[in-house]
Design a protein around this motif. Sequence first.
Motif, PDB file in Angstrom:
ATOM      1  N   MET A   1     -25.042  38.907  -2.124  1.00 30.98           N
ATOM      2  CA  MET A   1     -23.194  38.668  -2.168  1.00 30.98           C
ATOM      3  C   MET A   1     -24.498  37.463  -0.277  1.00 30.98           C
ATOM      4  O   MET A   1     -25.056  37.735   0.689  1.00 30.98           O
ATOM      5  N   THR A   2     -23.426  36.673  -0.486  1.00 28.69           N
ATOM      6  CA  THR A   2     -23.908  34.723   0.567  1.00 28.69           C
ATOM      7  C   THR A   2     -23.481  34.747   1.257  1.00 28.69           C
ATOM      8  O   THR A   2     -22.193  35.288   1.798  1.00 28.69           O
ATOM      9  N   VAL A   3     -23.575  34.675   3.137  1.00 29.27           N
ATOM     10  CA  VAL A   3     -23.061  34.828   3.910  1.00 29.27           C
ATOM     11  C   VAL A   3     -23.555  33.854   4.674  1.00 29.27           C
ATOM     12  O   VAL A   3     -24.357  34.026   5.503  1.00 29.27           O
ATOM     13  N   PRO A   4     -23.141  32.847   4.425  1.00 24.93           N
ATOM     14  CA  PRO A   4     -23.887  31.209   5.436  1.00 24.93           C
ATOM     15  C   PRO A   4     -23.140  31.558   7.182  1.00 24.93           C
ATOM     16  O   PRO A   4     -22.837  32.072   7.180  1.00 24.93           O
ATOM     17  N   ALA A   5     -24.137  31.647   7.764  1.00 21.73           N
ATOM     18  CA  ALA A   5     -24.350  32.010   9.447  1.00 21.73           C
ATOM     19  C   ALA A   5     -23.969  30.753   9.439  1.00 21.73           C
ATOM     20  O   ALA A   5     -23.161  31.449  11.005  1.00 21.73           O
ATOM     21  N   GLU A   6     -23.336  29.459   9.591  1.00 20.71           N
ATOM     22  CA  GLU A   6     -22.533  28.398   9.824  1.00 20.71           C
ATOM     23  C   GLU A   6     -20.870  28.911   9.801  1.00 20.71           C
ATOM     24  O   GLU A   6     -20.664  28.107  10.946  1.00 20.71           O
ATOM     25  N   LEU A   7     -20.716  29.290   9.228  1.00 20.88           N
ATOM     26  CA  LEU A   7     -19.405  30.057   9.414  1.00 20.88           C
ATOM     27  C   LEU A   7     -18.591  31.007   9.931  1.00 20.88           C
ATOM     28  O   LEU A   7     -19.407  31.406  10.317  1.00 20.88           O
ATOM     29  N   SER A   8     -17.410  31.017  10.027  1.00 19.14           N
ATOM     30  CA  SER A   8     -16.704  31.551  10.615  1.00 19.14           C
ATOM     31  C   SER A   8     -15.615  32.623   9.086  1.00 19.14           C
ATOM     32  O   SER A   8     -15.711  32.551   8.658  1.00 19.14           O
ATOM     33  N   TYR A   9     -15.780  33.731   9.321  1.00 19.61           N
ATOM     34  CA  TYR A   9     -15.148  34.632   8.839  1.00 19.61           C
ATOM     35  C   TYR A   9     -13.738  35.774   8.780  1.00 19.61           C
ATOM     36  O   TYR A   9     -13.572  35.877  10.179  1.00 19.61           O
ATOM     37  N   THR A  10     -13.560  36.200   8.256  1.00 17.10           N
ATOM     38  CA  THR A  10     -11.763  37.162   8.922  1.00 17.10           C
ATOM     39  C   THR A  10     -11.961  38.524   7.635  1.00 17.10           C
ATOM     40  O   THR A  10     -12.747  38.372   7.231  1.00 17.10           O
ATOM     41  N   ALA A  11     -11.452  39.116   8.596  1.00 16.28           N
ATOM     42  CA  ALA A  11     -11.850  40.745   8.093  1.00 16.28           C
ATOM     43  C   ALA A  11     -11.137  40.831   6.344  1.00 16.28           C
ATOM     44  O   ALA A  11     -11.756  42.287   5.679  1.00 16.28           O
ATOM     45  N   ASP A  12     -10.239  39.947   6.358  1.00 18.00           N
ATOM     46  CA  ASP A  12      -9.751  39.252   5.000  1.00 18.00           C
ATOM     47  C   ASP A  12     -10.364  38.714   3.452  1.00 18.00           C
ATOM     48  O   ASP A  12      -9.752  38.433   3.427  1.00 18.00           O
ATOM     49  N   HIS A  13     -11.756  38.913   4.565  1.00 19.28           N
ATOM     50  CA  HIS A  13     -12.480  37.719   3.568  1.00 19.28           C
ATOM     51  C   HIS A  13     -12.618  36.470   3.096  1.00 19.28           C
ATOM     52  O   HIS A  13     -12.684  35.575   2.208  1.00 19.28           O
ATOM     53  N   GLU A  14     -11.861  35.775   3.694  1.00 20.32           N
ATOM     54  CA  GLU A  14     -11.458  34.174   3.845  1.00 20.32           C
ATOM     55  C   GLU A  14     -12.655  33.779   4.852  1.00 20.32           C
ATOM     56  O   GLU A  14     -13.053  34.550   6.203  1.00 20.32           O
ATOM     57  N   TRP A  15     -13.415  32.506   4.773  1.00 23.74           N
ATOM     58  CA  TRP A  15     -14.510  32.065   5.469  1.00 23.74           C
ATOM     59  C   TRP A  15     -13.912  30.541   6.271  1.00 23.74           C
ATOM     60  O   TRP A  15     -12.403  30.165   5.353  1.00 23.74           O
ATOM     61  N   ILE A  16     -13.549  29.838   7.072  1.00 20.45           N
ATOM     62  CA  ILE A  16     -13.381  29.003   7.865  1.00 20.45           C
ATOM     63  C   ILE A  16     -14.926  28.180   8.655  1.00 20.45           C
ATOM     64  O   ILE A  16     -15.350  29.135   8.855  1.00 20.45           O
ATOM     65  N   ALA A  17     -14.685  26.681   8.226  1.00 21.80           N
ATOM     66  CA  ALA A  17     -15.882  25.801   8.898  1.00 21.80           C
ATOM     67  C   ALA A  17     -14.701  25.202   9.469  1.00 21.80           C
ATOM     68  O   ALA A  17     -13.765  24.378   8.877  1.00 21.80           O
ATOM     69  N   THR A  18     -14.833  24.759  10.784  1.00 23.94           N
ATOM     70  CA  THR A  18     -14.212  23.723  11.659  1.00 23.94           C
ATOM     71  C   THR A  18     -15.095  22.627  11.585  1.00 23.94           C
ATOM     72  O   THR A  18     -15.974  22.568  12.334  1.00 23.94           O
ATOM     73  N   ASP A  19     -14.837  20.880  10.972  1.00 24.56           N
ATOM     74  CA  ASP A  19     -15.031  20.167  11.848  1.00 24.56           C
ATOM     75  C   ASP A  19     -14.653  19.104  12.926  1.00 24.56           C
ATOM     76  O   ASP A  19     -13.129  18.683  11.828  1.00 24.56           O
ATOM     77  N   GLY A  20     -14.328  19.042  13.469  1.00 23.72           N
ATOM     78  CA  GLY A  20     -13.397  18.128  14.213  1.00 23.72           C
ATOM     79  C   GLY A  20     -11.881  19.641  15.005  1.00 23.72           C
ATOM     80  O   GLY A  20     -12.267  20.414  15.679  1.00 23.72           O
ATOM     81  N   ASP A  21     -11.413  18.979  14.372  1.00 24.29           N
ATOM     82  CA  ASP A  21      -9.785  19.144  14.600  1.00 24.29           C
ATOM     83  C   ASP A  21      -9.013  19.698  13.795  1.00 24.29           C
ATOM     84  O   ASP A  21      -8.529  20.386  13.237  1.00 24.29           O
ATOM     85  N   VAL A  22      -9.942  19.805  12.440  1.00 27.03           N
ATOM     86  CA  VAL A  22      -9.461  20.009  10.739  1.00 27.03           C
ATOM     87  C   VAL A  22     -10.732  21.321  10.143  1.00 27.03           C
ATOM     88  O   VAL A  22     -11.556  20.963  10.620  1.00 27.03           O
ATOM     89  N   SER A  23     -10.064  21.997  10.316  1.00 26.37           N
ATOM     90  CA  SER A  23     -10.996  23.840   9.505  1.00 26.37           C
ATOM     91  C   SER A  23     -10.655  23.955   7.836  1.00 26.37           C
ATOM     92  O   SER A  23      -9.253  23.505   7.448  1.00 26.37           O
ATOM     93  N   THR A  24     -11.986  24.016   7.015  1.00 27.08           N
ATOM     94  CA  THR A  24     -11.584  24.136   5.412  1.00 27.08           C
ATOM     95  C   THR A  24     -11.833  25.194   5.313  1.00 27.08           C
ATOM     96  O   THR A  24     -12.498  26.453   6.308  1.00 27.08           O
ATOM     97  N   VAL A  25     -11.243  26.324   4.888  1.00 29.70           N
ATOM     98  CA  VAL A  25     -10.643  27.195   4.610  1.00 29.70           C
ATOM     99  C   VAL A  25     -11.551  28.165   3.230  1.00 29.70           C
ATOM    100  O   VAL A  25     -10.541  26.891   1.740  1.00 29.70           O
TER     101      VAL A  25
END
Length: 124
Positions: A1-25
């Motif tokens: 299983m891949t878990v990129p260190a630069e991302l944040s995660y939820t207990a519901d298994h979503e990831w989030i990457a923040t760049d400035g004021d916009v986050s990708t999910v």
Amino acid sequence: MTVPAELSYTADHEWIATDGDVSTVGITSHAAEALGDIVYISLPSVGDTITAGQSCGEIESTKSVSDLFAPADGDVVEINGAAEADPASINTDPFGKGWLFRMRITGSPDLLDAAAYTALTEGA
């Protein structure tokens, strides 16, 4: 299983990457593997206000239909039309081409770092 260190995660298994004021999910590779072959996604619409922990869409696989949960409070600013057209991209590249939507966060999310997410999924 891949878990990129630069991302944040939820207990519901979503990831989030923040760049400035916009986050990708997106959903994690753990979620994509558990779901199996993804055949359809329903995403929030641009302009929708979503609430952390609340359902904001659905992911349908050959095994089941699962809710997509908002990782934070905020406003949807973009959806990934390519992933809607080709949901299999979520299975093949969940952290890249398989991203789901972008949002402007308005509320402080309760997120996990990569180590905490790994511990959560290994305990499952």
